[in-house]
Motif scaffolding. Sequence first.
Motif, PDB file in Angstrom:
ATOM      1  N   SER A 136      21.709 -15.645  24.925  1.00 53.73           N
ATOM      2  CA  SER A 136      21.348 -16.146  26.259  1.00 53.73           C
ATOM      3  C   SER A 136      21.788 -15.229  27.386  1.00 53.73           C
ATOM      4  N   TRP A 152      19.685 -14.937  30.437  1.00 53.53           N
ATOM      5  CA  TRP A 152      19.772 -16.134  31.281  1.00 53.53           C
ATOM      6  C   TRP A 152      20.995 -16.072  32.184  1.00 53.53           C
ATOM      7  N   TYR A 171      20.191 -13.813  34.947  1.00 53.28           N
ATOM      8  CA  TYR A 171      19.229 -14.386  35.899  1.00 53.28           C
ATOM      9  C   TYR A 171      19.883 -15.453  36.780  1.00 53.28           C
ATOM     10  N   TRP A 172      20.648 -16.354  36.173  1.00 50.12           N
ATOM     11  CA  TRP A 172      21.265 -17.421  36.976  1.00 50.12           C
ATOM     12  C   TRP A 172      22.164 -16.827  38.057  1.00 50.12           C
ATOM     13  N   THR A 229      13.738 -15.378  27.169  1.00 51.78           N
ATOM     14  CA  THR A 229      14.561 -14.234  27.561  1.00 51.78           C
ATOM     15  C   THR A 229      13.708 -13.185  28.284  1.00 51.78           C
ATOM     16  N   ALA A 240      13.574 -14.470  31.844  1.00 52.66           N
ATOM     17  CA  ALA A 240      14.835 -14.258  32.562  1.00 52.66           C
ATOM     18  C   ALA A 240      15.031 -12.775  32.888  1.00 52.66           C
ATOM     19  N   CYS A 292       6.634 -19.512  31.355  1.00 53.83           N
ATOM     20  CA  CYS A 292       7.251 -18.182  31.243  1.00 53.83           C
ATOM     21  C   CYS A 292       6.171 -17.102  31.192  1.00 53.83           C
ATOM     22  N   TYR A 333      24.566 -21.790  35.086  1.00 50.64           N
ATOM     23  CA  TYR A 333      23.298 -22.532  35.060  1.00 50.64           C
ATOM     24  C   TYR A 333      23.257 -23.587  36.177  1.00 50.64           C
TER      25      TYR A 333
END
Lengths: 306, 449
Positions: free
Chosen positions: B87, B90, B93-94, B142, B145, B196, B367
């Motif tokens: 992850s 992610w 990205y977050w 993924t 992201a 996505c 998140y």
Amino acid sequence: MVDYGSDPAWSDVVPIVQLDGGPNALAQIAYSDEYSEAMSYLRALMAANELSDRVLSLTENIIRINPAHYTVWLYRARVLLDQNRDLRSEIEWLNPIALKYLKNYQIWQHRQTIVDKLDDPTGEQEFIRTMLEKDTKNYHVWSYRHWLVKRFNLFNKGELEETERMLDEDIRNNSAWNHRWFVVFSQDDSVWKDPGIVNRETQFAKSKIQLAPQNESAWNYLRGILRNSGTPGSAIMGFVLQFAPIDEPEKIRSSHALDLLADIFRELGHIEDAERALDLLANIYDPIRENYWTYRKDKLVISVDS
Amino acid sequence: MLTTSVPPPPFSRLPPLPTFPPSISPEPLTPTLAAQKQVAELCLSQHEIAARAEPHRTFPFDRVAHAEFLAGALEKYPWQFQVQDASRPWLVYWAVAGLSALGEELEDVEDWRDGLVATFKPCQNLDGGFGGGYGQLSHLATSYAAVLSLIASEKEECYRMIDTRAMWHYLGRMKQPHGPFTMCAGGEVDVRGAFCALVIISLLGLPLELPQDAPARKSGCDNFLTNLGEWIGKCQTYEGGLGSSPGNEAHGAYTFCGLGSLCIMGTPSKTVKKFLDVDLITKWLSARQYAPEGGMAGRTNKLVDGCYSHWIGGCWPLMDAAMQDESPNSSKRDYWSREGLLRYIFNCCQEDGGGLRDKPGKRADAYHTNYNIAGLSWVQNKYSFSEPKDGEGVASGLAPAHGWDYKPVVDIPGLPDGRVNPHHPVYVIPWTAAAKAQAWFGANRAMAR
């Protein structure tokens, strides 16, 4: 723990070590030696496209360390399927992992792949039941259950009774309500022309509303039935008024009844009554949604004008 | 109501607890109701503490602490975090999306923009997609992201590292002939996949025509959009929200993905109305906001959670665009309580010392921090969409990012201190980044392909 580097069974493999992007890379993880080594061997096997027994033991080890690793699951499934492995024992191996990592969802996709190939749902409903006892609204388990019911045509194999049992335990379990809808109504649109089933489900929803009038799940179910069967709301006006006696607003027991009542009044052309119901919602019974109720009120006027 | 210079009205009273006069039979106390009561009480006490001095007060928004928390999320993690190995895109990205919205330049923190290429190179596969890390299979989540993080940087160096041609082929392999996309080869088919894929297609300006090697072509499917709107429509349940796939329970995150997909596929007021029952989804979305918490829950009879500040809250800008032509008043209308959500985020989701969380008592993480901050963007701005006059879309007629517009809302409490930089409502990255990427990839299409 396996020491792949000194194990003769792995001496032919040249591990591919982790590339992590150098000092600038973001969110790097300081992997344990055990995980890092196992992953290096996995990359090597995947690069060589090896589909063998040792893939299974390696992926088993990695999953034990990191069960949220989709690549490992997918590669494992490939080996199991390509090599015609014993899929029953795979399911037995999966069960305790699923129960240990309740929120993991890769497990459920893997299970679906395996059970699809097995072409036999034996034991699955029982296992789902065990899972849902621990986590009654787990989205991935319910999704898997939908797939299972559809794939093996289990619509009439105890599913309805199971939703009823779960709703007896928690009348507000919306996942169970949704599953009931799926089991009863999703097979065939002709069900809407079957008054026996439509009446049975209407009565079911009504009886649950009697027990807990402020339970949104049951009202959503009831309204879904009305809409899809083309039944006018006025047909159940007496029932709705029990929970939202609009002429005695202090006795109102359900905002959802009031909401439905507003729609019934609109349907009947009683615009002022509908406005009264929506005002009660906006001002007293559900004021956080004031903007929405105002919108509904404004729409009443628009629909009258046009 | 919106963007006026009139001084803001006094903050309205706390929404009362939804109590009802004594009923003939008391509501049975099941696990759902017991948990709900507990959370409602917890949140109400937070609101009461915050409003003790003055009724319209919220806790102040601790911008610097949240920025530090997100900057920390980009630092090295100890081995216990190896369960996040798949992850990492992610996490990036977050943090990147949240930091951009906070707009906080931190001393002693290196600019994340400089680390993106190094981070995502090892995740990039020859097939065009991105996996969770080195040697991991390409996956739509993924890839999403990674692409969003790279584009959020607004740097050409980051644009250039994306292999658009290979990505087009990769996405083609994920397309299913009956409409949706699989998350990865052998993976789950759900509405996340569509969202996505469409985000990537529209940002990179990829052709909508399926590549020749796409397996779906064998079933007569020649376009990424073939059967997709109809399939998304089937995800709408009898309750009004969307489930992960047809038959599954209505859920906030899948609803956002479905609505977001339709808002990329064309002008929202057309696509959303064509494929969804708008009255039903509006009602369901509205019912997800609770009093006294003020926040959003993801499903019927579930608890509020700060991440739904985005997954549900973020549906409202999209619904605003879908319904903006309904009546002359539509563009000024709100369907939900901005102040309720703002209060939930400020009073219930801020952790002392930085980061935002699910609800009081839970730990902050990247998140929840990002999606609460995104929620602030939806609270603080009113969004709309105008069809580009020159017919200038992207990738043969998708809705372009620059068709969207926003106006700051002024009459809500806690502002201006708690204001964040607005996100794009579909791409959930800074306002300018999406349009800038579309323009760059559009201009460089010939080169990139």
